[in-house]
Structures are given as structure tokens and as C-alpha cells.
Design an enzyme around this catalytic site. Sequence first.
Site, short mmCIF file in Angstrom:
data_model
loop_
_atom_site.label_atom_id
_atom_site.label_comp_id
_atom_site.label_asym_id
_atom_site.label_seq_id
_atom_site.Cartn_x
_atom_site.Cartn_y
_atom_site.Cartn_z
CB SER A 74 36.11 21.81 50.36
OG SER A 74 35.20 20.91 49.80
CE1 TYR B 8 35.98 25.55 45.93
CE2 TYR B 8 35.38 23.24 46.18
CZ TYR B 8 35.45 24.52 46.69
OH TYR B 8 35.00 24.77 47.97
CE LYS C 279 37.95 26.10 48.98
NZ LYS C 279 37.91 27.44 49.57
#
Length: 350
Positions: A131, A155, A159
Site C-alpha cells: 500500500s 496497518y 505492510k
Amino acid sequence: MTTRPLNILLTGGTGYIGSHTAVVLQEAGHCVFIYDNFCNSDPAVSHTLQKITGQPFKTIQGDIRDTALLQQTLETHHIDAVIHFAGLKAVGESGTIPVDYYANNVQGTISLLQAMQAASNQPKTLVFSSSATVYGDPQYLPIDESHPTKATNPYGRTKLHIEEILGDLARADNTWRIACLRYFNPVGAHASGLIGENPNGIPNNLMPFVAQVAVGKLKQLNVFGDDYDTPDGTGVRDYIHVMDLAEGHLAALNYLGRSVGADSATNIHTFNLGTGRGYSVLEMVKAFESASARSVPFHIAPRRAGDIASCYASTALAAEQLGWTAKRDLQAMCDSSWYFQQNVSTSTGR
Ligand code: NAD
Ligand code: UDP
């Protein structure tokens, strides 16, 4: 170009991006298998995919942390490559239940890698859903792949951790072929209107929120801040049509196929998938109003914690290496999103 059809496993393949990618891969002649625990998707999506492509989809219900089931799936279906979409993705929620996010996303990826290593057929081609959030607050625009990374929420850190694990794996074993795709802001839906983004509860993301206001399900949009250093003061993002994004995965797989035999320094690759063009929140609202011929009432609310002013991609590397660029414009994004939203509202009464 890949020379033969591949058996491709999509973890999280009934989700928003995975389902659109399944259509693109199947239509390109590959054989798609889906592995999903349906924690954020509807099992009926696999029947819908069949309806769209006219071909059956084998869907396995399972959690990516179930290493044994994954290994069995990889072996039974002679999987050549995995596209790893499965993960939890709500930024706000990741701050509330960070351990669940690390367990699902990081531990789940480790389990997948262990299954791939243990499988007798040894599939070693992997495309990972990363992302643009890994870039944090941009130091310059457009953001290229060498921009420093600095995730600002759990989050995003999942990643980054996963990208680092994949880098270590690629360095340790040069027979792997790995692509990390850093998505910007996926929006829109398949032209059939049968699949799209249909989040449970109140949407966190702009586009589904706007669509639900337009259809009358939600009363008004909260525009999070109008005092950013942007042309109209509202946040600017690089929105990319989900079908363009899906085609980016096919391009990445083809690229990894071509790179077999390359030296160990080049067996992991990172690409931005965006359009290179930013739109503000108010521009998005205007475009959606025009696509839907409905008004989207909004009011200016305080800034959302953790948001940045502007973010858009440098697309040069993907264009040069993958031969891929996004083709669909903002109108197509809004039209398809509106068409899908109307279908969902008609079929579910939601
Ligand atoms: P989504 O929630 O629609 O799809 C994810 C799928 O993974 C769902 O079907 C869910 O049921 C499944 N899943 C989650 N945990 C699982 C587990 N432990 N085992 C098996 N299946 C599991 O999300 P999406 O928008 O399609 O995103 C796909 C990937 O792309 C995610 O990894 C996400 O972090 C990443 N991504 C998404 C965006 C975005 O804005 N949508 C942006 C950047 C990156
Ligand atoms: N946004 C907004 N209202 C909403 C949701 C989002 O104003 O209800 C804004 C947000 O501040 C950002 C842009 O829309 O500027 C895109 O937000 P989104 O959550 O879709 O994606 P992000 O880039 O934050 O991952």
C-alpha cells in the site's frame, strides 16, 4: 508475456481487489483458485465471478494462518503462483486492535510462505498487496518507489514488516520471484455492476461513502478538513480504477515470468500502482454528482487524525518495467461505482 496458462491462487480472492483481479486473470487464460475465510467478503462472490466470466472458480474456504490447509491447496491444484490479497485493511481499526492486525497480516503471510516452501511443487512466484500508506507523510511528490518509508499506523506497519520479510526471503533464496505492489486509492467497479466495493457498516473510505450518500443510504458526507495546503484545501489522493489495478497484477505476473533466470539482486521488485494524478475530495464529490445525477450533500468536518494533505504516485517505473499504465479516467471510476451501488441497493435493499 507468460508463455503458458498458470494455476494462480488468490488469497483473499473474494474481496474487493481480488475479485476484480480474478476476472482479469481468468479472461487472460489463466486458471484461478480462490482461498478466503470470508471475514470481509461474501462467499457468493465466487458464483458471481462464474457468471461474469462464464467459467467455474474453485474456491477454498480457509484461513491463511492454516499452513497445512494452504500447503494441501497448493499441492492439490498444482499452483504456480500466488497473489496475496488476504489481510485486514482498516487503518482506524488497526489502532484499536493492533495485535489482531499483526496476527492476521504478518503471521498470516509467514504461514503462506511456509506453506509455499513446504509444498512439493514449490511455487515460488508471489505478488503481494502492499500500500502507498508505507510512504507515510510524503517528503516530495509524485512519490516514487525510492521515497523513504515510514508507516504511521499499525496497518501500514504490517505492510512494511511483510515487505521486509519478503526482501529477506528473496535475498536468502534467489529462486523466488516476488513483486510488492503499492496500491494508491482503488475505486470503481467491474462494468457488469455485479462486483465492487460493498463494505459492512459505515464506510471508512471516501468513494463508497459518497456513493451511499448519493443513493440516499447516508445523509451527508463529512469532508475531513478544508485547510490543507492543496488547491481547494481538501485532501488530494491518487484514485485508480480497480480494473486498471487488476490489470496491473497480470502485468506483474508476466514480468516475474520474464525475470526467471535473472540474478539474485533482481528477484524482488516494488512497483507503485497509481495514475500519477491527484484529485481533491471536493473534485471527487463533483465528479460523482455528475455521474449519478444526484446531489451529494456535505459539510466540512475537522481533519481526520493521521491524514495527509496530498499523495500521488510516480508511475514511471511500472510503465517502464511492467509496460502497464492506468487507462480509465475519473468519469469511468464514478460511473462504474454508481452503477454498482445502484445494483447493490436494488438487490439487497441496503
Ligand atoms: P477486502 O477486505 O475486500 O479483501 C480482503 C480479503 O481477504 C477478504 O475477502 C477477506 O475475507 C480475506 N481475508 C482477510 N483475512 C484473511 C485470512 N486470515 N485468511 C483468509 N482470508 C482472509 O480488501 P481489498 O480492498 O480487496 O484489499 C486487498 C489487499 O489490498 C489487502 O491486503 C489490503 O490491505 C490491500 N490494499 C487495499 C487498499 C484499498 O484501499 N482497498 C489499498 C492498499 C492496499
Ligand atoms: N475523506 C473524507 N470523508 C470521508 C472519507 C474520506 O473527507 O468520509 C477524505 C480523506 O480525508 C482523504 C480522502 O478523502 O483526504 C481519501 O480518504 P480514504 O479514506 O478514501 O483513503 P486514504 O487515502 O485515507 O487511505
